[in-house]
Write a protein that holds these residues in place. Structure first.
Motif, short mmCIF file in Angstrom:
data_model
loop_
_atom_site.label_atom_id
_atom_site.label_comp_id
_atom_site.label_asym_id
_atom_site.label_seq_id
_atom_site.Cartn_x
_atom_site.Cartn_y
_atom_site.Cartn_z
N CYS A 356 0.80 -1.22 0.00
CA CYS A 356 0.00 0.00 0.00
C CYS A 356 0.83 1.27 0.00
N HIS A 357 2.08 1.19 0.45
CA HIS A 357 2.92 2.38 0.56
C HIS A 357 4.37 1.94 0.72
N GLN A 366 7.19 0.90 -2.51
CA GLN A 366 6.01 0.32 -3.14
C GLN A 366 6.32 -0.10 -4.57
N LYS A 475 -2.26 2.20 -6.33
CA LYS A 475 -2.28 3.30 -5.36
C LYS A 475 -3.00 2.88 -4.10
N ARG A 476 -2.32 3.04 -2.96
CA ARG A 476 -2.86 2.65 -1.66
C ARG A 476 -3.26 1.17 -1.63
#
Length: 801
Positions: A356-357, A366, A475-476
């Motif tokens: 997620c990051h 990531q 993303k995320r």
């Protein structure tokens, strides 16, 4: 004379007092110099790594490790030894510029200033060519530390002992005396084979007068076929092996997974080089040039089966039936599981946070995470998915498998012909009725149901030929929110100019991404290979001592535990590589050390200084793992069924919810590794003794002590049955004399004769217990069964001394 002495006395005392005060002040000044490891680095890692750590390195500065501090950032080194006012680090903290918003306290600033003023003691030297990724010890290039000198080398048997003895001597301790021979042979047998030694093996070792008797005893157990079942199981746990797909309660069967289990056990039996073992599991199909959709010839089959490693993660895509978003999530979950298994079992890295990051504690971005995804994406194409049941092909079976199948098929054919023939020659004057026809149909259906599938079918990682799918950062971690596209690549923290990751399409038409990764990971002399060797060496050490030199074997990164003996771990990793990646060579090195041969009896001083035994000043007393307890009970009772390989022995829940093996089923007394390994259905007896439920994988076992374990030993039908068989064995092999039976019982259970106290207690029990069965013809046999069951529940049986 007395007067002159009396005059000099006070002067002498004053001089002595001044001298002592001077020494005390010098010692005090020495204590004022902060330690890099104990004070400076904890301060920096707690206050500075949010902006200058492994994941985020503003201005290129990593303050999470001593090497990162020494290396500095884009503006050079932050520390000028001996000159704090010229040190950028001191300038930033003294003016409260750093850390922003939360300046250091006066005491914290004082620690840094005193350390820099003292010459920054302990700061390592960094070569200009060192890669920034090597700042952390686990990511550094391989090295071979010189075994340290020790003051007392009398207990030293090999280099392993020098590392441990030096650490012990620094604390005023030493290695413990050697355990007795009966203890050692039981310890080695349990560690290497997962089974206790037989009385004959114990006697042969104890009576062997040769100087190398111990070394030859270790060699015999390493050569035993039982060794591979034990150590293969430890790898299977780390690899996340299971016989089911694990989609919540829809935990469907994986009927061909056992072939991967058998492959692993074969590899450990033959001591296949572990670097080759790793390459086969990541890219066996590409190694042997398999053409997708083509035939799996016999020379290819082994390497294809090896790639089931990448199918071990849970995969519920055959059962999921939700909306398109749910189906996509289930597919991505398979990729995430496979990535996590690679990270924890081979790289010793916690990767999943980077989904997620950027990882907050590890040097894994990531982008790194999805680049590793991209290596697996051609085989796990989210947009063109192949369900688990369809990821198999018919391979060429071994001759013995084919012969057994043909014999079974002929027998069933003959049975069906006989049934139909007898039905056809019934009395022609008797009108056929529906009941007879139904009975015939059911008998034929039963026979057909016992047909075995043609052998040779294998389940492996299937990568179709053609263009590999594009992979994007999510993303995320949201599956529908695509970021930039990423190219396949291994973690950048391990990137080296002389070890490129360079995938090329294979002759079979596959992408070659996994093959390139397997070669990158195991390239001799590379940093990835050094990390892999550390992970494996630590896991093998854990198998012998109960805990690794790094207590978190799945995480050797920044957020994992620091190694208790870093130089020893580095030495063992270098030995593994130098031996040709031979697991058995590393076993010999560890088991032949004085450290392994120590007594487990603690002395008062050792217990006080090192209560957790991290320095290993004695052998760690530990309870047997769940599978060893079950298998050892079967061995002691004389019931162990030892054929290796083949489909699993099924387990099933009873009306009370216990998961059991049917005692009448074929293979019910086989070793635990050959029982069904269903994720949601762990055999109850194993579960209570901490056998893992494989959700993803298991790199280390917990070892609990709870009442349910004792209750199982007292009330379990499995234990009661083993006790009755154990009592019968004592009668058969030792005769009717109670003394001989008790003697044999302790040899089988504890690996030694009974002590005088134990012998007296056994005599009292066997004399009194039959009265509890008064009036029953089997009173004496029942008393012996109770005696056997108590021994199977004793610490002497359940613990490795």
């Amino acid at each position: 004379m007395k007067r002159s002495l009396s005059r000099k006395g006070p002067v002498g005392r004053v001089a002595a007092t001044c001298s002592v005060l001077g020494l005390m002040l010098a010692a005090a000044r020495a204590e004022e110099v902060p330690s890099l490891g104990r004070q400076v680095m904890p301060l920096l890692t707690s206050r500075c790594v949010k902006c200058h750590g492994p994941a985020v390195q503003k201005n290129g500065l990593n303050l999470a490790t001593p090497r990162g501090l020494a290396r500095g950032g884009k503006d050079g080194s932050p520390v000028v030894a001996g000159r704090p006012d010229e040190s950028p680090l001191w300038e930033a903290v003294s003016t409260d510029a750093m850390p922003p918003k939360e300046p250091l306290s006066p005491d914290e600033k004082a620690v840094l200033r005193r350390w820099i003023e003292a010459g920054a003691p302990g700061l390592p030297k960094v070569s200009p060519g060192d890669a920034p990724g090597s700042d952390h010890w686990a990511f550094a290039p391989a090295s071979r530390p010189e075994p340290p000198a020790v003051r007392d080398a009398r207990r030293v048997r090999n280099p392993v002992d020098r590392f441990l003895e030096a650490a012990l001597e620094a604390r005023g301790l030493a290695l413990a005396p050697e355990a007795d021979r009966a203890t050692l042979v039981r310890r080695v047998a349990l560690d290497l084979t997962g089974l206790p030694p037989s009385p004959g093996e114990i006697s042969a070792y104890i009576r062997d007068p040769a100087p190398d008797a111990y070394e030859r005893m270790v060699g015999r157990y390493l050569a035993s076929p039982r060794y591979a079942a034990r150590w293969g199981k430890l790898w299977l746990d780390a690899a996340g092996y299971a016989d089911s797909n694990g989609y919540f309660n829809a935990d469907t069967d994986r009927p061909l997974a056992y072939r991967y289990r058998d492959y692993v056990i074969r590899c450990w039996a033959e001591d296949r080089p572990l670097d080759r073992f790793i390459r086969e599991q990541i890219a066996g199909d590409e190694l042997v040039g398999y053409h997708p959709g083509g035939p799996a010839t016999r020379p290819m089959v082994e390497s294809l089966i090896a790639t089931h490693f990448l199918r071990n993660a849970p995969d519920g895509t055959g059962e999921s039936d939700g909306n398109p978003d749910e189906l996509t999530a289930d597919r991505y979950a398979v990729l995430e599981g496979a990535t996590q298994v690679i990270g924890s079992s081979m790289l010793g890295l916690s990767l999943q946070c980077a989904r997620c990051h950027d990882h907050k504690f590890e040097p894994v971005s990531q982008r790194d995470y999805y680049a590793l995804y991209a290596i697996l994406a051609p085989a796990y194409n989210v947009r063109d998915w192949v369900k688990p049941a369809d990821r198999s092909i018919a391979g060429e079976p071994e001759p013995h498998e084919l012969a057994a199948w043909e014999e079974s098929t002929r027998a069933i054919d003959a049975e069906i012909i006989d049934l139909k023939t007898r039905a056809a020659f019934r009395d022609p004057f008797v009108t056929p009725d529906a009941r007879r026809k139904k009975a015939l149909d059911e008998a034929v259906k039963d026979a057909e149901g016992r047909r075995l599938p043609r052998p040779g079918r294998i389940s492996f990682i299937m990568e179709p030929a053609g263009t590999a799918p594009a992979v994007h950062v999510l993303k995320r971690g949201q599956y529908g929110d695509h970021g930039p596209e990423v190219a396949p690549a291994p973690p950048s923290v391990l990137a080296d100019p002389d070890n490129p990751y360079d995938p090329a399409r294979t002759p079979g038409g596959t992408s070659g991404r996994r093959l390139a990764f397997a070669r990158w990971l195991t390239r001799p002399g590379s940093r990835p290979a050094a990390l892999l060797a550390r992970v494996i060496a630590n896991r093998i050490w854990q198998g012998h001592f109960g805990a690794g030199l790094v207590a978190t074997p799945e995480n050797l990164g920044y957020s994992g535990s620091a190694p208790s003996h870093p130089e020893l771990l580095e030495f063992l990793a270098s030995e593994l590589a130098r031996s040709g990646w031979s697991a058995k060579a590393l076993h010999r090195l560890i088991l032949n050390s004085a450290a392994y041969r120590q007594s487990s009896r603690p002395d008062e001083r050792t217990a006080e200084v090192d209560p957790d035994n991290r320095l290993l000043g004695r052998f760690p007393l530990r309870r047997l793992d769940a599978e060893t307890i079950r298998d050892a009970m079967l061995a002691v009772s004389g019931e162990l069924d030892e054929p290796a390989g083949g489909p699993y022995v099924p387990t099933s829940p009873n009306d009370q919810g216990e998961v059991l093996v049917d005692e009448k089923a074929e293979g019910a007394h086989r070793r635990s590794v050959f029982l069904q390994q269903r994720r949601t259905q762990v055999l109850s007896f194993l579960d209570v003794f901490d056998a893992p439920s494989i959700v993803t994988n298991c790199t280390r076992r917990s070892s609990t002590t709870m009442p349910l374990q004792s209750l199982s030993l007292l009330n379990s039908d499995f234990v009661a049955a083993r006790a009755r068989a154990f009592a019968g064995r004592l009668r058969r092999e030792a005769g009717e004399g109670p003394e001989a039976r008790v003697q044999l019982a302790f040899l089988l259970v504890a690996g030694r004769p009974p002590t005088g106290e134990e012998r007296a207690a056994a005599s009292r029990f066997l004399a009194d217990q039959p009265a509890r069965y008064a009036g029953r013809p089997d009173a004496a046999e029942s008393a012996w069964a109770d005696f056997a069951q108590m021994l199977l529940g004793s610490n002497a049986f359940l613990y490795e001394d």
